[in-house]
Design a protein around this motif. Structure first.
Motif, PDB file in Angstrom:
ATOM      1  N   LEU A 194      12.287  -3.244   6.687  1.00  0.00           N
ATOM      2  CA  LEU A 194      10.985  -3.091   7.337  1.00  0.00           C
ATOM      3  C   LEU A 194       9.844  -3.594   6.455  1.00  0.00           C
ATOM      4  O   LEU A 194       8.687  -3.566   6.876  1.00  0.00           O
ATOM      5  N   ARG A 195      10.153  -4.046   5.278  1.00  0.00           N
ATOM      6  CA  ARG A 195       9.089  -4.613   4.431  1.00  0.00           C
ATOM      7  C   ARG A 195       8.519  -5.871   5.100  1.00  0.00           C
ATOM      8  O   ARG A 195       9.270  -6.707   5.602  1.00  0.00           O
ATOM      9  N   ASN A 196       7.197  -5.953   5.119  1.00  0.00           N
ATOM     10  CA  ASN A 196       6.477  -7.066   5.763  1.00  0.00           C
ATOM     11  C   ASN A 196       6.738  -7.137   7.260  1.00  0.00           C
ATOM     12  O   ASN A 196       6.564  -8.186   7.888  1.00  0.00           O
ATOM     13  N   VAL A 197       7.130  -6.008   7.861  1.00  0.00           N
ATOM     14  CA  VAL A 197       7.553  -6.032   9.268  1.00  0.00           C
ATOM     15  C   VAL A 197       6.426  -6.462  10.200  1.00  0.00           C
ATOM     16  O   VAL A 197       6.668  -7.086  11.241  1.00  0.00           O
ATOM     17  N   ALA A 257       0.834  -1.198   0.000  1.00  0.00           N
ATOM     18  CA  ALA A 257       0.000   0.000   0.000  1.00  0.00           C
ATOM     19  C   ALA A 257       0.874   1.254   0.000  1.00  0.00           C
ATOM     20  O   ALA A 257       0.577   2.241  -0.692  1.00  0.00           O
ATOM     21  N   PHE A 258       1.971   1.232   0.764  1.00  0.00           N
ATOM     22  CA  PHE A 258       2.896   2.362   0.763  1.00  0.00           C
ATOM     23  C   PHE A 258       3.461   2.610  -0.626  1.00  0.00           C
ATOM     24  O   PHE A 258       3.542   3.758  -1.090  1.00  0.00           O
ATOM     25  N   ASP A 259       3.897   1.545  -1.305  1.00  0.00           N
ATOM     26  CA  ASP A 259       4.471   1.694  -2.644  1.00  0.00           C
ATOM     27  C   ASP A 259       3.465   2.340  -3.590  1.00  0.00           C
ATOM     28  O   ASP A 259       3.825   3.207  -4.391  1.00  0.00           O
ATOM     29  N   ARG A 260       2.234   1.913  -3.512  1.00  0.00           N
ATOM     30  CA  ARG A 260       1.218   2.454  -4.415  1.00  0.00           C
ATOM     31  C   ARG A 260       0.942   3.925  -4.116  1.00  0.00           C
ATOM     32  O   ARG A 260       0.652   4.708  -5.023  1.00  0.00           O
ATOM     33  N   TRP A 261       1.061   4.311  -2.844  1.00  0.00           N
ATOM     34  CA  TRP A 261       0.875   5.721  -2.478  1.00  0.00           C
ATOM     35  C   TRP A 261       2.102   6.558  -2.840  1.00  0.00           C
ATOM     36  O   TRP A 261       1.987   7.607  -3.488  1.00  0.00           O
ATOM     37  N   TYR A 262       3.281   6.067  -2.475  1.00  0.00           N
ATOM     38  CA  TYR A 262       4.491   6.876  -2.585  1.00  0.00           C
ATOM     39  C   TYR A 262       5.076   6.882  -3.996  1.00  0.00           C
ATOM     40  O   TYR A 262       5.513   7.920  -4.494  1.00  0.00           O
ATOM     41  N   PHE A 263       5.084   5.712  -4.641  1.00  0.00           N
ATOM     42  CA  PHE A 263       5.715   5.613  -5.953  1.00  0.00           C
ATOM     43  C   PHE A 263       4.725   5.693  -7.115  1.00  0.00           C
ATOM     44  O   PHE A 263       5.120   6.029  -8.229  1.00  0.00           O
ATOM     45  N   ALA A 264       3.457   5.355  -6.865  1.00  0.00           N
ATOM     46  CA  ALA A 264       2.458   5.375  -7.942  1.00  0.00           C
ATOM     47  C   ALA A 264       1.404   6.461  -7.747  1.00  0.00           C
ATOM     48  O   ALA A 264       0.451   6.547  -8.520  1.00  0.00           O
ATOM     49  N   ASN A 265       1.577   7.258  -6.699  1.00  0.00           N
ATOM     50  CA  ASN A 265       0.703   8.428  -6.471  1.00  0.00           C
ATOM     51  C   ASN A 265      -0.777   8.073  -6.312  1.00  0.00           C
ATOM     52  O   ASN A 265      -1.648   8.844  -6.703  1.00  0.00           O
ATOM     53  N   GLU A 266      -1.045   6.900  -5.698  1.00  0.00           N
ATOM     54  CA  GLU A 266      -2.430   6.563  -5.371  1.00  0.00           C
ATOM     55  C   GLU A 266      -2.748   7.160  -4.001  1.00  0.00           C
ATOM     56  O   GLU A 266      -2.424   6.585  -2.964  1.00  0.00           O
ATOM     57  N   THR A 310       1.583  -0.519   6.498  1.00  0.00           N
ATOM     58  CA  THR A 310       1.338  -0.379   5.057  1.00  0.00           C
ATOM     59  C   THR A 310       2.448  -0.991   4.212  1.00  0.00           C
ATOM     60  O   THR A 310       2.402  -0.922   2.982  1.00  0.00           O
ATOM     61  N   LEU A 311       3.463  -1.602   4.842  1.00  0.00           N
ATOM     62  CA  LEU A 311       4.629  -2.100   4.116  1.00  0.00           C
ATOM     63  C   LEU A 311       4.529  -3.579   3.750  1.00  0.00           C
ATOM     64  O   LEU A 311       5.505  -4.173   3.294  1.00  0.00           O
TER      65      LEU A 311
END
Length: 468
Positions: free
Chosen positions: A378-381, A264-273, A443-444
């Motif tokens: 911290l991915r999947n932490v 979810a973080f990737d989609r927000w931070y890198f894909a601007n969702e 979210t990671l």
């Protein structure tokens, strides 16, 4: 109550949950009654908090319909009415996935997977590596596999124990690290002692406290007797059979494709969702890269984020374990989610002396490296509790609380921790800010967790024929 017939204070971990020594009056008090069996002279029980949902508690989560956590749900374990809810090994059914696709198309948020020139990835190598990873026959007495410390449905670590437990219950010094995204690491293990996934496997195979095989030759000779491997190495390695190099390459090929991103973080931070994460998680990320200073070690790039600088740091925890004052009572995990405070004097009578651990210093012999350990991703932490190199922290709140106080610059006697990283400073985070940080870390979790677990479940566990 007293146990006059047995020195149960010396056998605490093995004795707690048997009915031996209970009167009929106590055992008849009802299924919902917490067992009244502690003896304050030697130990006291810490009951799980109401509603506790940490993965380390033994209470499984569900992600995309797949249960995450121990195969036996330990909810209610502390009551006399507990009924086991085990998932049998034979019931673990899954579907083999096309894991090799991540080589050309890594998940959002992750860079291209580095692949050694001398070990290009193929489906045959990945399939062989997967089979080896779950095969208990590669241990001294056919009982232990890699997957018993790196459990797929537990984040490829183990929620149920702080420190890894190997062959015949032999204890190890450190927590089992998750193997998600190890493809991106140049150094492996908590102390950065190994240089490649191809070499890494020989450590646990030959360690007496892990899989306990006695030599390289012993492993290969045993493998040659297992008929279900006939032709598999030759098919994966252009006619070359099992040897020191091909065995390492097969294991590495499977682990190399266990990457997880597109969170979810990737989609927000890198894909601007914009709606991919909550406002609370957004506040948490601002703390993560600001007041919390987490990003100093758990790095985030412009286009990708591994959430680790891959370096080793002295955070103060290793120093505290080695040089800090030992408490009179020690907190011990006796069952998932249930702890006991045991008098150290009693534990010392029967337990192994605590194994010394000074981190990277053991590899380099450089005094400046005392109590340094590699920064974990911290991915999947949220899936990989308990935390830290020794598994001593059961949840993220405890981890943040430790960093919030600034590590440990000196012990109770004033002896200085001269190698503590200058990055570790008191943070002054409030309770609400800590909760925001945790919301961010939640979210990671990658979007392929269920697929990777299902793929793992498609693999037989060890010998299913008893023919060898």
């Amino acid at each position: 109550m007293k146990y006059s017939s047995l020195k149960v204070s010396l056998l605490i971990p093995f004795f707690f949950y048997s009915n031996y020594g209970f009167s009929e009056e106590i055992t008849a008090q009802g299924a919902d009654k917490v067992r009244d069996f502690y003896n304050e002279e030697h130990f006291i029980i810490e009951e799980p908090e109401a509603g506790e949902q940490s993965p380390a508690s033994g209470k499984p989560q569900t992600i995309n319909g797949v249960r995450i956590g121990p195969g036996d749900d330990k909810t209610g374990y502390e009551t006399t009415g507990y009924t086991t809810n085990s998932v049998a090994i034979t019931a673990r059914q899954g579907i083999k996935a096309d894991l090799i696709r991540v080589v050309e198309n890594p998940p959002l948020g992750l860079p291209k997977i580095p692949v050694p020139v001398d070990n290009p990835l193929t489906a045959e190598k990945i399939n062989l590596g997967r089979k080896l990873f779950f095969d208990r026959r590669l241990s001294l007495n056919d009982t232990f596999s890699c997957a018993m410390c790196h459990v797929p449905e537990q984040g490829f670590t183990s929620h149920e124990v702080e420190k890894a437990v190997g062959l015949e219950g032999r204890s190890n010094r450190r927590n089992s690290p998750s193997i998600y995204n190890t493809a991106y690491l140049e150094r492996l293990f908590h102390d950065n002692r190994e240089t490649s996934l191809e070499n890494q496997i020989w450590g646990p195979l030959l360690s007496k406290n892990e899989m306990a095989m006695t030599s390289f030759g012993h492993v290969l000779q045993k493998l040659s007797t297992l008929k279900d491997y006939d032709g598999l190495f030759e098919a994966a390695f252009d006619g070359e059979g099992a040897n020191i190099l091909t065995l390492g390459k097969a294991f590495a090929s499977y682990q190399r494709v266990l990457v997880s991103g597109n969170s979810a973080f990737d989609r927000w931070y890198f894909a601007n969702e914009e709606d991919a994460i909550s406002d609370q998680a957004k506040r948490g990320f601002e703390l993560f890269r600001g007041k919390g200073q987490c990003i100093s070690c758990h790095s985030v790039g412009e286009k990708t984020a591994l959430f680790t600088d891959k370096l080793a740091h002295n955070t103060g925890l290793g120093f505290k374990r080695s040089m800090g004052k030992k408490p009179e009572k020690e907190r011990m995990l006796i069952a998932p989610g249930t702890y006991a405070y045991v008098k150290k004097s009693k534990k010392d009578l029967v337990g192994h002396p605590e194994m010394a651990d000074v981190g990277v210093y053991e590899v380099t012999q450089n005094p400046d490296d005392r109590w340094k350990y590699r920064t974990p991703t911290l991915r999947n932490v949220i899936l990989t509790a308990p935390y830290m190199h020794d598994g001593s922290m059961p949840d993220l709140k405890e981890v943040i609380a430790f960093y919030n106080q600034g590590g440990m610059l000196k012990n109770e006697s004033g002896f200085p921790n001269v190698t503590q990283s200058p990055l570790i400073q008191p943070l002054g985070l409030t309770e609400n800010e800590i909760n925001d940080l945790i919301a961010f870390m939640e979210t990671l979790t990658g979007d392929n967790i269920a697929e990777v677990i299902s793929d793992a479940f498609s693999t037989p566990v060890g010998d299913t024929t008893n023919e060898h």
